[in-house]
Design a protein around this motif. Structure first.
Motif, PDB file in Angstrom:
ATOM      1  N   GLU A 205      32.987   6.346  19.026  1.00 13.95           N
ATOM      2  CA  GLU A 205      32.591   6.828  17.653  1.00 13.95           C
ATOM      3  C   GLU A 205      32.705   8.462  17.360  1.00 13.95           C
ATOM      4  O   GLU A 205      32.365   8.356  16.302  1.00 13.95           O
ATOM      5  CB  GLU A 205      30.652   6.946  18.231  1.00 13.95           C
ATOM      6  CG  GLU A 205      29.933   6.193  19.043  1.00 13.95           C
ATOM      7  CD  GLU A 205      28.633   6.047  19.159  1.00 13.95           C
ATOM      8  OE1 GLU A 205      28.015   7.717  19.486  1.00 13.95           O
ATOM      9  OE2 GLU A 205      28.147   5.420  19.596  1.00 13.95           O
TER      10      GLU A 205
ATOM     11  N   ASP B 129      26.625  13.176  26.775  1.00 13.50           N
ATOM     12  CA  ASP B 129      26.640  12.153  26.051  1.00 13.50           C
ATOM     13  C   ASP B 129      27.035  12.158  25.109  1.00 13.50           C
ATOM     14  O   ASP B 129      27.807  10.861  24.141  1.00 13.50           O
ATOM     15  CB  ASP B 129      25.477  12.310  24.809  1.00 13.50           C
ATOM     16  CG  ASP B 129      23.868  12.540  26.223  1.00 13.50           C
ATOM     17  OD1 ASP B 129      23.776  11.605  26.883  1.00 13.50           O
ATOM     18  OD2 ASP B 129      23.474  13.567  26.377  1.00 13.50           O
ATOM     19  N   ARG B 130      28.438  13.449  25.533  1.00 10.74           N
ATOM     20  CA  ARG B 130      29.208  13.777  24.099  1.00 10.74           C
ATOM     21  C   ARG B 130      30.527  12.891  24.858  1.00 10.74           C
ATOM     22  O   ARG B 130      31.219  11.436  24.315  1.00 10.74           O
ATOM     23  CB  ARG B 130      29.799  15.008  24.373  1.00 10.74           C
ATOM     24  CG  ARG B 130      31.908  15.259  23.907  1.00 10.74           C
ATOM     25  CD  ARG B 130      31.815  16.790  24.248  1.00 10.74           C
ATOM     26  NE  ARG B 130      32.150  16.171  26.010  1.00 10.74           N
ATOM     27  CZ  ARG B 130      32.771  17.585  26.476  1.00 10.74           C
ATOM     28  NH1 ARG B 130      32.767  18.144  26.132  1.00 10.74           N
ATOM     29  NH2 ARG B 130      33.064  17.030  27.663  1.00 10.74           N
TER      30      ARG B 130
ATOM     31  N   ALA C  64      29.606   8.883  24.055  1.00 11.34           N
ATOM     32  CA  ALA C  64      29.478   8.853  22.582  1.00 11.34           C
ATOM     33  C   ALA C  64      31.594   8.728  22.513  1.00 11.34           C
ATOM     34  O   ALA C  64      32.044   7.384  21.511  1.00 11.34           O
ATOM     35  CB  ALA C  64      29.074   9.614  21.360  1.00 11.34           C
TER      36      ALA C  64
END
Length: 321
Positions: free
Chosen positions: A92, A83-84, A87
């Motif tokens: 992001e 997920d990191r 992003a």
């Protein structure tokens, strides 16, 4: 005389009025200056996993050291590395806390990034109580995450003990709690884990056979896109100045002043607060040429990196001139 007195009084009133205007103007200028200084604070967004090496950044933000150096450090914590990474790839985040094997895969995937510093993280090799040394794990199962920093770390630890991956059985277990559970159930005899799982494991009777730091290995780094490095160079320098200030501040304080942040940010159980061993954080350092070379060579051996990338190409001098 009376007329002169009236004229003198009027002149004095105008003079005081003028002084008041000047004073108001000065205050207005100071207010505008302060407002200008606040508007010059640059935001840096960093994606992290819960980890001990984040703490000087956390404290620098909590104490306002980052703002003093013209930067707002915004750490975004993720429970899963995928997920990191998603992003980061989506733009992001300005940068992430990662390991050098991860950096190699990002570069292989075409991301334009550079390492701006090492961080003070660690993986521990924990084991069931009957194992007293790394050599005792020969022929036994060790839980890791394949093709990532944990596998690289166990490979280096084994080599320093005179062993190779062929001397043990490596089991791919991505979730850290599951690695610990395997040891508790005696379905594996060793595992690579970060804090707070090291302290939690020791409380359950498991033992640490040493950390990457103990074995002279440091694959942990901060990396940023080159676009961020170019556009926010001054903010990145301020971020590291704030980090160093936080390190100095921690050395001067009793642990009670900040230990709750380790519970909140790293995930230590409240009941183990007194068991937390706070690292003796040094000032920020750049990743070493040796560590980059070692990790990238390992990544090439494991087919994670095909390009020839030298340390000079990946190490940024934005802070370390």
């Amino acid at each position: 005389m009376k007329k002169k007195h009236i004229l003198f009084t009027m002149a004095l009133i105008f003079l005081l009025a003028g002084c008041g205007s000047a004073s108001d103007e000065t205050k207005s200028q100071e207010s505008n200056k302060a407002s200008s200084e606040v508007s010059e604070v640059e935001t840096i967004k960093v994606g992290v996993m819960p980890s001990m090496d984040n703490m000087p950044f956390v404290i620098s933000h909590e104490q306002g050291f980052d703002k003093d150096h013209g930067v707002d450090i915004q750490l975004q914590t993720f429970k899963a590395a995928k997920d990191r990474d998603a992003a980061f790839q989506a733009g992001e985040l300005d940068g992430i806390n990662a390991d050098l094997v991860g950096v190699a895969t990002y570069l292989q995937g075409g991301m334009d990034i550079k390492v701006t510093s090492a961080t003070y993280g660690q993986f521990d090799l924990i084991a069931t109580a009957e194992n007293k040394s790394v050599d005792d794990l020969k022929g036994k199962q060790i839980a890791i995450m394949k093709n990532q920093g944990p596998e690289f770390s166990i490979d280096q630890i084994l080599q320093k003990a005179g062993l190779t991956e062929a001397d043990v059985s490596l089991v791919d277990v991505p979730a850290v709690p599951s690695r610990v559970e395997l040891l508790e159930n005696e379905q594996a005899q060793g595992a690579i884990v970060p804090e707070p799982f090291v302290t939690m494991s020791e409380e359950k009777g498991l033992v640490s056979l040493g950390s990457t730091r103990d074995f002279g290995i440091n694959p942990f780094v901060l990396c940023f896109t080159t676009d961020t490095i170019d556009k926010k160079a001054e903010a990145l320098r301020g971020m590291y100045e704030a980090y160093n200030e936080a390190v100095d501040w921690m050395k001067e304080q009793d642990q009670s002043e900040y230990i709750d942040l380790f519970v909140e940010e790293v995930g230590f159980p409240e009941e183990l607060k007194d068991k937390i061993e706070v690292p003796d954080y040094p000032h920020i350092e750049q990743a070493s040429v040796e560590d980059v070379t070692l990790a990238f060579d390992w990544a090439k051996e494991h087919k994670l990196l095909t390009d020839d990338i030298t340390p000079d190409e990946v190490l940024s001098d934005v802070y370390f001139k």
